[in-house]
Design an enzyme around this catalytic site. Structure first.
Site, short mmCIF file in Angstrom:
data_model
loop_
_atom_site.label_atom_id
_atom_site.label_comp_id
_atom_site.label_asym_id
_atom_site.label_seq_id
_atom_site.Cartn_x
_atom_site.Cartn_y
_atom_site.Cartn_z
N THR A 13 38.00 34.66 37.07
CA THR A 13 37.97 36.08 37.39
C THR A 13 39.37 36.60 37.72
O THR A 13 39.82 37.62 37.18
CB THR A 13 37.03 36.34 38.57
N LYS A 203 42.09 32.73 56.19
CA LYS A 203 42.92 33.93 56.14
C LYS A 203 43.49 34.27 57.52
O LYS A 203 44.64 34.71 57.64
CB LYS A 203 42.10 35.10 55.60
#
Length: 437
Positions: A13, A203
Site C-alpha cells: 500500500t 510511535k
C-alpha cells in the site's frame, strides 16, 4: 544535470503510493529539488509487480537492492523488523541514504542505526513513521527546537480512532466495526498491534525521544489497548460531556516523565475530542510557543507517501548541493541524549471514570462510596440508572476528583469483591487537556 535515483523496497500500500506520487508529481519534485527525482529500482519479496516501465529494474531479493551502485536513496517500505533492519544496515554500509516509514524499526533499533548512519556519513529519515501526513518529526526536531517541551499527547493510531468514533455514533459492536476497518484498509488482517496499543507505543517512543532527548526504548512504557471498551461506556461518557479517545502521552511531571498509551475521557468541547475517523491529532506544549495542535490523516497510502517523499526531497536537496545533512536524527547531539526518571503508573494522579454494575438496593451505592472515602477518593459526580428491572440491576457511573492510580485500583479491587457488584468494573482516566482555541 545530476538526477536523484531512488530504490523502493516494498510495493504494498505505502510503496505503491510512493511510486505513484513520485511519477504523478515529477514536475513538482523537479522544481523543489532542482533536478530529476526518479525511481530506478524496485525490490519486492513477493512476485514481480505488474507495471510497464523499462527504466525501472526489479529485485526479488531486496537486500541486493541495498548494494546497487546506481541508487542514491533507499526507501524501506517493507515493514516488519528483522529483514527491514538488515536492509537498512546494508544500505547504510554501502553509503546510501535511507528513508523509512517503519515505526517499529526506529523504536526498537533506531539508536543503533542512527549511530551506523553517522559512522558512514549518511542520513536515515523517518518522518512517515509517525502520524501519517502530519509533519510531526520535522516540527519537533526543527520548527520547535528552541522550545522546552513539557507535553506531547494525542491520537496517533488511525485504526483505534476509527473504531471508537464509529462506536460512539452507532449501536454496532467493537467486532463489527473492526471488521469494517479491515475492509476499508484502516486495520491489518491481524489488528493486534493497533487495538492493543503496541503501534501507538512505538510511535510514542519516537515522539518522546524527539521532544525530551531521551534514548529510544520500549522499557517501562505503559500500554493499554481498546478491546475492553463498550458502547455503554461511550454513551455514559457522552451524557456526562466527554468523548473517549485512545491517547498517547509523553508528559513531564516535576521533571519526571510519564510515558503511556491509554483510553481517556476528554471534554467533548476539546478539539481533539472532535477528531473522528482514521484521523490523528497531536498536541504539543512548549515554552515559549504555548499549545500547538496538529491534525491530519493518520493512515493510508496517500498521507504516508506524502511524508516519505518529503524526506526524499530534503535528502535530494542536500545531494544536489553536495552538502551533508545538518539535522541530527533525533534533533539532539549524541552526548545530550540521556535517560530521564520515569513516573510509575501507580504515581499518576488524575480524575477517573468508573462504571459499576450492582444490585439495585440502598446499600450498593453506600458501600461503594465508603470504600472510595476510605482511600481518600472523593467523587465529583455519581449517576445511577436501571439496567434491567427484571433482574434488579443498576449501572453506577462515578467521576472522581484527581486520585492516584494505586489508590483507585486498590479501591476498585475491593469494590469488585462486594456481593452486590457483578461483572468487571470499567476504569478510564480523564485527561484535562489544555485548550488550543
Amino acid at each position: 544535470m545530476k538526477e536523484i535515483r531512488l530504490g523502493i523496497c516494498g510495493l504494498g500500500t505505502v510503496g505503491g503510493g510512493v511510486l505513484d506520487l513520485i511519477k504523478r508529481n515529477a514536475d513538482r519534485l523537479y522544481d523543489q529539488v532542482g533536478a530529476p527525482v526518479r525511481v530506478v529500482k524496485i525490490g519486492s519479496r513477493t512476485k514481480k509487480p505488474l507495471f510497464n516501465d523499462e527504466k525501472i529494474s526489479f529485485y526479488q531479493d531486496v537486500l541486493l537492492l541495498a548494494e546497487d551502485p546506481d541508487i542514491d536513496i533507499v526507501l524501506e517500505l517493507i515493514g516488519g523488523v528483522d529483514i527491514a533492519k538488515e536492509l537498512v544496515r546494508k544500505a547504510i554500509i554501502n553509503g546510501k541514504h535511507v528513508v523509512t516509514a517503519n515505526k517499529a524499526l526506529i523504536a526498537s533499533h533506531g539508536e543503533e542505526l542512527f549511530s551506523l548512519a553517522q559512522k558512514y556519513s549518511v542520513s536515515l529519515r523517518f518522518e512517515a513513521a509517525v502520524a501519517g501526513s502530519i509533519p510531526i518529526v520535522k516540527i519537533l526536531r526543527e520548527s520547535l527546537s528552541s522550545n522546552k517541551i513539557s507535553c506531547v499527547t494525542g491520537i496517533i493510531n488511525g485504526t483505534t480512532n476509527y473504531i471508537l468514533s464509529e462506536m460512539a455514533v452507532s449501536d454496532r459492536s467493537f467486532s463489527d466495526i473492526l471488521s469494517e476497518a479491515q475492509e476499508l484498509g484502516f486495520a491489518e488482517a491481524d489488528p493486534t498491534f493497533d487495538i492493543e496499543g503496541i503501534d501507538a507505543g512505538h510511535k510514542l517512543v519516537i515522539l518522546a525521544s524527539l521532544a525530551f532527548g531521551i534514548p529510544l526504548s520500549l522499557d517501562e512504557l505503559s500500554i493499554e489497548g481498546i478491546s475492553q471498551i463498550s458502547i455503554a461506556d461511550l454513551k455514559s461518557a457522552s451524557e456526562l460531556g466527554y468523548g473517549i479517545k485512545h491517547l498517547a502521552v509523553a508528559r513531564l511531571v516535576d521533571e519526571r516523565l510519564e510515558l503511556s498509551v491509554h483510553l481517556a475521557l476528554i471534554s467533548a468541547t476539546h478539539l481533539i475530542s472532535r477528531v473522528d475517523g482514521a484521523g490523528n491529532a497531536i498536541l504539543i506544549q512548549g515554552d515559549p510557543s504555548g499549545e500547538t495542535l496538529l491534525c491530519g490523516a493518520g493512515a493510508g497510502a496517500g498521507p504516508t507517501a506524502s511524508s516519505v517523499v518529503s524526506d526524499v526531497i530534503d535528502l535530494a536537496r542536500n545531494l544536489i548541493r553536495e552538502q551533508a545533512d545538518q539535522v541530527k536524527h533525533l534533533g539532539f547531539s549524541t552526548t545530550a541524549i540521556k535517560p530521564r526518571e520515569l513516573l510509575t503508573q501507580d504515581e499518576i494522579v488524575a480524575p477517573w471514570y468508573l462504571r459499576i454494575e450492582a444490585e439495585d438496593n440502598s446499600k450498593s451505592i453506600a458501600s461503594i462510596t465508603d470504600i472510595l472515602i476510605k482511600r481518600d477518593i472523593s467523587k465529583q459526580t455519581i449517576v445511577s440508572k436501571i439496567i434491567d428491572a427484571s433482574s434488579n440491576k443498576i449501572e453506577i457511573v462515578i467521576i472522581t476528583d484527581p486520585s492516584s492510580t494505586k489508590a483507585l485500583f486498590d479501591a476498585t479491587e475491593e469494590i469488585s469483591r462486594l456481593q452486590s457488584v457483578s461483572g468487571a468494573i470499567t476504569k478510564i482516566r480523564i485527561e484535562d487537556l489544555p485548550s488550543c482555541t
